[in-house]
Design an enzyme around this catalytic site. Structure first.
Site, PDB file in Angstrom:
ATOM      1  N   ASP A 498       0.856  -1.185   0.000  1.00  0.00           N
ATOM      2  CA  ASP A 498       0.000   0.000   0.000  1.00  0.00           C
ATOM      3  C   ASP A 498       0.895   1.240   0.000  1.00  0.00           C
ATOM      4  OD1 ASP A 498      -2.288   1.519   0.114  1.00  0.00           O
ATOM      5  OD2 ASP A 498      -2.777   1.032   2.192  1.00  0.00           O
ATOM      6  N   GLU A 501       2.748   4.882  -4.130  1.00  0.00           N
ATOM      7  CA  GLU A 501       2.765   5.769  -5.307  1.00  0.00           C
ATOM      8  C   GLU A 501       4.120   6.456  -5.544  1.00  0.00           C
ATOM      9  OE1 GLU A 501      -0.901   4.506  -4.160  1.00  0.00           O
ATOM     10  OE2 GLU A 501       0.335   5.809  -2.922  1.00  0.00           O
ATOM     11  N   ASP A 574      -8.964   4.178  -2.245  1.00  0.00           N
ATOM     12  CA  ASP A 574      -9.819   4.649  -1.155  1.00  0.00           C
ATOM     13  C   ASP A 574     -11.136   5.211  -1.670  1.00  0.00           C
ATOM     14  OD1 ASP A 574      -7.744   3.935   0.488  1.00  0.00           O
ATOM     15  OD2 ASP A 574      -6.943   5.962   0.687  1.00  0.00           O
TER      16      ASP A 574
END
Length: 905
Positions: A498, A501, A574
């Site tokens: 997670d 990015e 999300d």
């Protein structure tokens, strides 16, 4: 997940009213290209050189006297690669590594005709041609003398040459105060980006002739068909942690795939722009009433439609691959040959996953696990978020909450279930932590522009970020998953990447500064969109190595790039518990699937906020019909295990999860197809019905493989839904009622809370499990039920793929079973689908077919005779329902690996 303190908006103004995330007018290289001159490049045709790798030309821009090198490489799989770089750059420009799996075999070019104005080259026995014009330079690709694509049709070719910064004496030096041009120093909010090589952006346009529908370019919370960008923002490809993202937005999200797919009834075509820096894409459809800002005349002659696509990237080289199809299936194969095929997941990964930020402790995990058994709901994997660690230190456990993690995993493994834990790319700055010290001393962290270890804020507080672009760092990180190093782990532990990015809470746009420095001296701006891809790669390699190369890994990643499909699964990040987010999840997943990222899903129920019971049921119904099926929620939300909303809701959720498990033999088969041919399991309708105009804009329903049509209910309180039944002459069967419908029409279907509109296509065969079990391991022991749906010619066919569900033996030892079922003239045959696919060798397949249901049998037969190779024919008992023309044969016990046939007479 995103910062817990963030409000539920995706663009968050600071105190000065500035936006948190950039739009295109904030980006200097985008403004330069859009506002700057159209350079008039000339192709110097007398510099043409034909080699075994294609053709090379020099390009000259007279005003700037910039000379570029153009390479054109036609490949044997009907793709054309166009590469443009500076002829003599002061240093090498970044070329994206590790995404293309192997260099394609290049076709030999020959000169068809040549003049002072142009040269035409051909290959593939003259079927394909490329024409290069001298001035203004453009390059046209033709198939059978028809123009498909024109490169530089609008003259937007742009490449800013690298420069040495004036006033700087070394790579890490700051620019002198008198050189504050935006070309070298860019400011956004309080963040300053020093560009070491000055302006280095690239751009090019392509005209797609005859096309008026284009798709792809994930990830965006938008419709399946890309919109004309003249009415707003371009599509942005820049991986960002965007909490509760805006809907119908073209701004960047968690992942990027720079693949655009164009489709018209007789051709599917792709454009792959291999660049990992910040990228914008403008899409213009023509003819258009507002083309070039002109008011159209009252009458206009009919013009062939076209789509103009303008790519703009911050740095790197122009590396563009045109995929010529011509069919959707051929295009998917071409792209998979280029960037890799979907990894074949372990079977458990296709089951249901239960996740929450966070399950509190070992007792909580065991209680949730027991709850699924108590309520008769199958599931395979339970997940732990960041709170399971010791102070947000990955590869550790909170000893108070999870004192015996290996024991917890063994408890789950006894039931053949798995545990997934989170592992993010940021490492807590803690000199007393051995893993941090190893990473620091091994030079495994990204550096800042001054050459020091870069530090930013994330979940642990002050953190440093692993430099996964380095193969040494990836190898070190992979070793961290070894059972000897990752204390408390077992072989049944799998991983979730997670925040990769990467997310940096105090960074520009909540990510890493572009002037941070990676291995080899490359700036972060060059490879930003690759960061999560590389962490995903390292994690996958770690799990494979942990098993001695024997077991298939499962790793979910939030960030991704082209090629991530060969690593594992992704999800859409999300999202919010609302009907709008449920609806948008379908086109988001279809866009991902078209672009090769086929093992994808959206958090069931919505990550943030609390879903009403009806929304939760509808989301489970949709999620059960999508590749990656996980319920997940944020820690501020109310608990939402499936049995907490009353028996009606529990029963509805139980039903759809059980149906998902029954359908897993089919899901596993379509994933085998993705693994071997590149065909996505989730398909827009136009993929299966390419000549039908009515399918081109549909993105609320889709095909699962070639046999099943799904139309999840995504509106509140509806009593009727409309479903397009494509294919004039097709027959569709409701999988619940067996009622037949003709294709080529829109069906109005009454629905209740329990209704999930799914139809089987006439002419297909679908294999299901005869029960659902409590997890996929139990499912493998159950017999199969086969549904044969006859088409208007009373024929059908389909495949079944089986292997052990977890190892690489299918690949290394050819230990698998691939069978084809064919129905023709009342005779159902079970045969090997291909040579070597009969189930022999190392795979001991004991699976049997228990029942066969045939839909579309127009009259009751007199006999049903079963013939097994080497055995005596037997008559089978059967049931026939005249009201729905359905024949069912039970109690068969026919081994899948044996050749057999059933004659209906």
């Amino acid at each position: 997940m995103a910062e817990a303190s963030q409000p539920i908006v995706s663009v968050i103004p600071d105190d000065e009213g500035k936006e948190k995330f950039k739009k295109s007018d904030h980006v200097a290289f985008y403004r330069r290209q859009m506002e700057g001159p159209n350079f008039q490049h000339r192709a110097l045709l007398d510099t043409m050189v034909l080699t075994e790798k294609g053709a090379r030309f020099k390009l000259l821009e007279p005003d700037t006297q910039t000379t570029l090198l153009l390479s054109v490489s036609p490949c044997k799989n009907d793709t054309v690669r166009i590469l443009i770089d500076e002829l003599q750059p002061i240093k090498a420009r970044y070329r994206v590594p590790d995404v293309i799996t192997e260099e394609p075999h290049v076709e030999q070019l020959r000169v068809e005709r040549q003049s002072k104005d142009s040269v035409t080259l051909s290959w593939s026995s003259g079927r394909h041609q490329v024409c290069v014009w001298h001035f203004p330079f453009r390059l046209e690709i033709l198939c059978e003398d028809k123009a498909m694509v024109t490169f530089n049709a609008k003259g937007k070719l742009w490449l800013e040459a690298l420069q040495d910064p004036p006033g700087a004496t070394s790579r890490g030096s700051e620019l002198q105060e008198d050189h504050t041009s935006v070309l070298w120093k860019e400011t956004f909010r309080q963040f300053v980006d020093i560009q070491a090589n000055g302006p280095s952006s690239i751009g090019a346009d392509l005209c797609l002739h005859g096309f008026s529908h284009v798709y792809g370019l994930p990830e965006h919370a938008d419709g399946l068909q890309l919109r004309d960008t003249r009415d707003g923002e371009p599509y942005r490809l820049y991986n960002l942690d965007v909490f509760a993202y805006d809907l119908y937005s073209r701004l960047g999200l968690y992942g990027s795939v720079p693949l655009l797919v164009a489709h018209k009834p007789d051709r599917t075509l792709g454009v792959f722009w291999l660049n990992a820096s910040e990228t914008f894409v403008n899409v213009h459809y023509s003819p258009s009433d507002h083309q070039d800002g002109q008011t159209p005349p009252v009458k206009r002659r009919r013009v062939e439609p076209q789509t103009d696509v303008h790519w703009l990237s911050e740095s790197g080289v122009i590396d563009c691959v045109v995929l010529l199809g011509p069919s959707p299936q051929q295009l998917f194969t071409q792209y998979a040959q280029l960037t890799g095929y979907q990894a074949l997941p372990p079977l458990f990964a296709l089951g249901y996953h239960q996740c929450r930020w966070n399950y509190d402790d070992e007792a909580d995990v065991k209680a949730v696990d027991a709850g699924f058994d108590r309520h008769g709901i199958p599931y395979d994997v339970i997940w732990l978020d960041i709170e399971h660690t010791d102070g947000k230190r990955y590869f550790t456990w909170d000893s108070a909450l999870f004192p015996e993690p290996a024991g917890l995993q063994r408890h789950l493994e006894k039931k053949k279930r798995k545990l997934v834990v989170i592992s993010d790319p940021h490492i807590k700055v803690d000199p007393d932590w051995l893993l941090y010290c190893e990473a620091r001393d091994g030079r495994h962290f990204v550096k800042n522009r001054q050459g020091q270890i870069y530090q930013g804020s994330c979940w642990p507080g002050e953190s440093s970020y692993l430099d996964f672009s380095s193969s040494d760092t990836r190898a070190w990180y992979s070793r961290c998953f070894g059972l000897d190093k990752y204390k408390g782990s077992t072989p049944s532990l799998f991983v979730w990447n997670d925040m990769n990015e990467p997310s940096v809470f105090d960074g520009p746009e909540q990510t890493m500064p572009k002037d941070a420095v990676h291995y080899g001296g490359w700036e972060h701006r060059e490879l930003h969109n690759l960061y999560g891809f590389y962490q995903h790669m390292a994690t996958v390699e770690g799990l494979i190595t942990r098993s001695g190369g024997l077991e298939r890994p499962f790793v979910l990643s939030r960030s991704f790039f082209a090629g991530s499909q060969r690593l594992g699964a992704i999800w859409t990040g999300d999202n919010v518990a609302s009907w709008e987010y449920l609806r948008i999840s379908i086109p988001m997943l279809l866009s991902l699937s078209v672009a090769g990222i086929v093992f994808c899903g959206a958090d069931v129920g919505g990550f943030v906020q609390d879903p009403e019971p009806e929304l939760l049921v509808r989301w489970y119904q949709a999620g059960a019909l999508q590749p990656f099926f996980r319920g997940h929620s944020a820690k501020e939300t109310k608990r939402r295990e499936p049995w907490l909303f009353g028996e009606e809701v529990t029963a509805a959720i139980r039903t759809v999860i059980q149906q998902r498990y029954c359908l897993l033999p089919y899901w596993y088969t379509v994933f085998h197809q993705a693994h071997t041919s590149g065909l996505p399991p989730l398909r827009p309708l136009w993929v299966e019905f390419p000549r039908e105009q009515s399918t081109l804009t549909v993105d609320n329903q889709y095909m699962i493989g070639g046999a099943l049509l799904a139309c999840p209910v995504t509106e509140a309180g509806v009593e009727e839904v409309k479903v397009l039944m494509p294919g004039s002459g097709e027959v569709w069967y409701d999988v619940h009622s067996a009622k037949a419908y003709n294709g080529g029409r829109t069906l109005s279907l009454p629905v209740t809370l329990d209704t999930v509109p799914v139809f089987q296509r006439g002419g297909s065969v679908v294999c299901r499990s005869a029960g659902s079990g409590s997890c996929t391991a139990e499912l493998q022991q159950l017999p199969l039920s086969i549904t044969v749906a006859l088409n208007s010619q009373e024929a059908a066919d389909g495949e079944l793929y089986l292997d052990d569900g977890h190892s690489f033996s299918y690949r290394d030892n050819k230990a698998f079973c691939l069978r084809r079922f064919t129905m023709l003239s009342g005779r159902l045959l079970c045969r090997p689908a291909s040579e070597g696919g009969g189930g022999g060798g190392a795979f001991d397949c004991v699976t049997v077919v228990q029942s066969v249901t045939v839909l579309g049998v127009k009259s009751k037969p007199f006999t049903v005779v079963v013939h097994v190779s080497g055995a005596k024919d037997t008559c089978a008992a059967f049931e026939y329902m005249e009201t729905c023309c359905m024949l069912t044969v039970n109690n068969l016990k026919l081994r899948v690996v044996m050749d057999w046939e059933i004659q209906i007479g």
